[in-house]
Design an enzyme around this catalytic site. Structure first.
Site, PDB file in Angstrom:
ATOM      1  N   GLN A 548     -74.394 -49.667   4.487  1.00  7.99           N
ATOM      2  CA  GLN A 548     -72.933 -49.839   5.065  1.00  7.99           C
ATOM      3  C   GLN A 548     -72.492 -51.085   5.166  1.00  7.99           C
ATOM      4  O   GLN A 548     -71.368 -51.813   4.790  1.00  7.99           O
ATOM      5  CB  GLN A 548     -72.748 -49.059   6.382  1.00  7.99           C
ATOM      6  CG  GLN A 548     -71.396 -48.663   6.609  1.00  7.99           C
ATOM      7  CD  GLN A 548     -71.110 -47.325   7.671  1.00  7.99           C
ATOM      8  OE1 GLN A 548     -71.403 -47.684   8.676  1.00  7.99           O
ATOM      9  NE2 GLN A 548     -71.021 -46.350   7.274  1.00  7.99           N
ATOM     10  N   HIS A 593     -70.985 -57.974  11.693  1.00  8.80           N
ATOM     11  CA  HIS A 593     -70.318 -57.511  10.609  1.00  8.80           C
ATOM     12  C   HIS A 593     -69.811 -58.490   9.590  1.00  8.80           C
ATOM     13  O   HIS A 593     -68.917 -58.139   9.008  1.00  8.80           O
ATOM     14  CB  HIS A 593     -68.886 -56.712  11.257  1.00  8.80           C
ATOM     15  CG  HIS A 593     -69.627 -55.479  12.056  1.00  8.80           C
ATOM     16  ND1 HIS A 593     -69.801 -55.490  13.327  1.00  8.80           N
ATOM     17  CD2 HIS A 593     -69.696 -53.949  11.298  1.00  8.80           C
ATOM     18  CE1 HIS A 593     -70.190 -54.269  13.534  1.00  8.80           C
ATOM     19  NE2 HIS A 593     -70.199 -53.371  12.614  1.00  8.80           N
TER      20      HIS A 593
END
Ligand SMILES: Cc1ncc(C[n+]2csc(CCOP(=O)(O)OP(=O)(O)O)c2C)c(N)n1
Length: 804
Positions: A548, A593
């Protein structure tokens, strides 16, 4: 817990001939272990690890293993491999001696350690063999537990072949998904997280795997007390047990590892259920022994108490097997003795042949080298030194090629001031040795064949006046749609990939269109997502496995690095797994992230390609290229580009972007700025602003880090500008340093420099949260501007006065 433990006199479906054949194989394998160990102790081999004590369980397993099935095991499995003739005695010894010839050691061509098995899925040209005609073994690696992630995919492939209609015609890979994947693992390894992740994934995927745990109570010197709660894997596994009449979970068997009939029976039942009903099983083989200790590295007397050693002797599986045969009057003791003698002779014969085959070419090469050294003695003022070098070489009883290389090197240094014809011949001979050694040890890191991604012809994107503008994620969406439609082997999966079509919607709508086996969700299990992909690819499918976020690739990196990236190389072209790892990274927000751990990645996955497209059109072109080749790659999409509008090429399913070909984004003559990914946009903006003060920056997007600029385009730019700056978001000394080395050392850019080369990476810490955190953690427009300006200022302070 089903207790499959039967008494030793229980009936068995095998004939006496089959049973005696197994006894023969068991003794053969034991002799192999003993003779192999002796070879190490005598110095003919460097290290030995053997399967003694695990013979009987493996013979029972081999009894149910069919052609087309797959093994994913570890270094204890020699008996199993011998039983299936998937390795011969001579090949085993060849590997022990590190015989670097694929004919001698088809598993690894001398590259792997001993007892690292693997069958050949590919022919000499890299084409798939018919895997339904082979007892398939995936290629072993040494990190214990790492065989289990790929087992997930090897087993799951059977489900896909059975349940996806369009795959039915691929009959060289499957017969309606009837194949079972057999895993083996040691008891101590069950403490690894990867064991539990793989077991859970196989259960969730309802895939036909049979995992056998060889439990001898130890992991080298560490007992189960320190490794396993309750010291009992069978107890721990109870939660995975399938309830009768359901398909959820595993069938569990606990069987004594010396109890041949019970083992045969348990494997027969497990295999029947796995083959017919795709029901997985775990067989916990207990009461196993390890009579030789862990490996040749140390003796078990150092850590095993005397009573344990005595028990080991009493419960040795061979001894018990023999007792059982005798108790049934299946053979006389003398017959069994004779079998043992015959097998010892057979093993000895194989050892001798393997050693001769290993040594003969080296002795021949030594003779050549010695003769050539002899020739340069003639008329040399260094004759006596040369004679000594030659004598030393000749006196070695079992020379290695490195001894030859060192002697020739020394001889050449000795005669460096003499011009003799013999010297040229020796230099030539040395060059041939180097070339042969490169072939022996360096070949097949990437595919040399027609399936190489570097051979895919470039097809430029085509645009027309009607080409629509769309969000980057939609471009990918159309690309993936075309790929799924074109090729039923394309299977996409990952966290949120199925129902949602991934967190950025690249696969939006695809599950509905292509079914939940072709586009599917997975649990949060990066390691086995990778393993799932490897196993599927080993069985002829084309997985796109999604991680992801790039930041979470770390969980999968061990498997990428140890298994996927080394596969073609460690089998010397015998197996391939064309996995596409899709992930997204670089700039977004927050420590976990917006990572850009590119150097860590690219340095650990040599053997894969590492692609860093700056936008989704380039990414689509790379996917198209990769899907027309058969090599593994990781594609890092730019996180903050999914919503930026791009024009959709009219040939979205067909255009390709070549690997190793940078793209010039902006021309300039003062300075070459080399970057990739999300930094491209920032670099272009900085270049635009610099042009306003008369600094014309040439901006180059490298596009692929592995391979890197195959045709020297960056060098050409440097020749023009004389100045170079490498920019990215990685840590200092990371990928910018890699790029600098590529250009200055490999492309020989150094002589073209008019100014010191510079790198501008991110900070050594992780990117802090928030836009300001990002601004001061990653290169920003002002920093790029300033660094480029500093280079110009240093070159010409008058024209570019300092302003900061
Ligand atoms: C990931 C990893 N950690 C450590 C090692 C070193 N090592 C090799 S074998 C071994 C013990 C394995 O014991 P077990 O799983 O019971 O298998 P056995 O060798 O007893 O058959 C260890 C610690 C390794 N090869 N890989």
């Amino acid at each position: 817990m089903k207790d499959a433990t039967l008494t030793l006199s229980s009936p068995i479906s095998l004939s006496p001939e089959e049973i005696l054949q197994d006894y023969r194989l068991a003794t053969q394998s034991r002799q192999l272990s003993l003779v192999g160990q002796r070879e190490v102790m005598s110095g003919k081999a460097k290290f030995g690890i053997f399967g003694a004590g695990k013979e009987v369980v493996q013979l029972a397993m081999a009894r149910v293993f069919q052609k087309g099935d797959w093994r994913s095991g570890y270094y204890r499995d020699q008996t199993f491999m011998l039983a299936l003739e998937a390795v011969t005695l001579q090949e085993f010894f060849a590997q022990l001696y590190a015989h670097a010839d694929v004919q001698a050691d088809p598993s690894t061509a001398g590259r792997g350690m001993d007892a690292h098995f693997g069958t050949r899925s590919l022919d000499a040209n890299g084409n798939w063999n018919n895997l339904m005609q082979i007892y398939n073994s995936s290629s072993d690696i040494s990190p214990v537990g790492a065989q289990l992630p790929r087992l997930v995919g090897l087993a799951y492939a059977s489900r896909l072949y059975r349940e996806v209609e369009e795959l039915k015609e691929l009959t060289q890979f499957s017969n309606n998904g009837n194949e079972v994947a057999f895993g083996s693992v040691g008891n101590a390894t069950c403490a690894e997280g990867v064991f539990w992740e793989a077991v859970n994934a196989i259960g969730v995927l309802k895939s036909p795997a049979i995992i056998t745990i060889y439990d001898d109570g130890y992991g080298i010197s560490v007992t189960n007390e320190y490794a396993v709660v309750k010291q009992n894997m069978s107890e721990l596994l109870k939660g995975f047990q399938r309830l009768p009449g359901t398909r959820d979970g595993f069938d569990l068997y606990t069987v004594k590892g010396w109890d041949y009939p019970s083992l045969v029976e348990a494997f027969q039942e497990a295999a029947k259920n796995a083959r017919r009903g795709h029901i997985p099983a775990i067989l916990h083989a207990v009461e196993l022994t390890q009579p030789q200790g862990h490996s040749t590295s140390g003796s078990q007397e150092r850590y095993k108490p005397a009573d344990c050693l005595a028990w080991d002797e009493e419960f040795d599986c061979l001894k018990k097997f023999r007792e059982w045969i005798l108790s049934l009057d299946m053979a006389m003791a003398q017959e069994l003795d004779q079998i043992e003698q015959e097998e010892y002779a057979r093993v000895e014969e194989a050892r001798k042949l393997a050693w001769e085959a290993y040594l003969a070419p080296i002795l021949q090469e030594r003779k050549e080298a010695a003769d050539l050294i002899n020739q340069i003695c003639i008329g040399s003022s260094h004759a006596s030194e040369l004679q000594q070098i030659q004598d030393r070489l000749i006196s070695l009883p079992a020379p290695l090629r490195r001894d030859l290389s060192a002697a020739v090197f020394e001889a050449l240094i000795t005669v460096r001031d003499e011009e003799t014809p013999g010297r040229e011949a020796l230099i030539g001979w040395n060059q041939s040795l180097e070339a042969a050694s490169r072939e022996r040890y360096d070949s097949f890191l990437y595919s040399p064949g027609a399936d190489s991604a570097l051979r895919v012809p470039e097809v430029k994107p085509v645009y027309s006046t009607d080409s629509p503008l769309m969000g980057g994620f939609e471009i990918l969406n159309v690309c993936f749609d075309a790929a799924l439609a074109r090729d039923p082997r394309v299977i996409a999966f990952g966290e949120d990939v199925g129902r949602m079509g991934d967190v950025n919607q690249g696969f939006r709508g695809m599950q509905v269109k292509y079914g939940d086996l072709r586009v599917s969700d997975t649990g949060i299990r990066e390691t086995t997502i990778l393993g799932q992909a490897i196993g599927l690819a080993l069985r002829g499918l084309r997985p796109i496995a999604e991680i992801q976020y790039l930041d979470y690739l770390l969980y999968a990196l061990e498997i990428m690095s140890d298994d996927l990236a080394t596969l073609l190389w460690r089998t010397r072209g015998g197996q391939k797994a064309p996995v596409i790892v899709r992930t997204r990274g670089h700039r977004l927000e927050g420590i976990w992230h917006s990572g850009s751990l590119m150097a860590g990645t690219l340095n650990l996955v040599r053997g894969m390609y590492v692609l860093v497209p700056r936008n989704m059109t380039q990414a689509a072109g790379f996917y198209n290229t990769l899907l027309r080749a058969d090599e593994p790659a990781v594609v890092v999409e730019v996180l903050n580009s999914y919503r930026i509008k791009e024009r959709l090429p009219d040939n979205i399913g067909e255009f390709t972007v070549p690997l190793g070909t940078p793209e010039m984004l902006r021309e300039g003559e003062d300075l070459t700025l080399v970057t990739y990914g999300a930094c491209c946009r920032i670099a272009l903006e900085a270049a635009e602003r610099l042009s306003q003060v008369g600094v014309n920056v040439e901006v180059i997007d490298v596009q692929t880090l592995l391979p890197f600029d195959l045709h020297g385009q960056i060098l050409e730019s440097l020749k023009k500008t004389g100045r170079i700056l490498f920019v990215d978001e990685d840590v200092p000394g990371g990928t910018t340093a890699y790029m600098l080395q590529e250009v200055l050392e490999k492309q020989n850019g150094y002589p073209w420099l008019d100014s010191p080369p510079r790198t501008l990476p991110g900070k050594p810490h992780r990117p802090a949260y928030g836009s300001d955190g990002d601004y001061w953690s990653k290169p920003n427009i002002e920093q790029i501007y300033q660094t480029a300006y500093e280079i110009m200022h240093e070159a010409n302070p008058a024209a570019y006065p300092s302003f900061f």
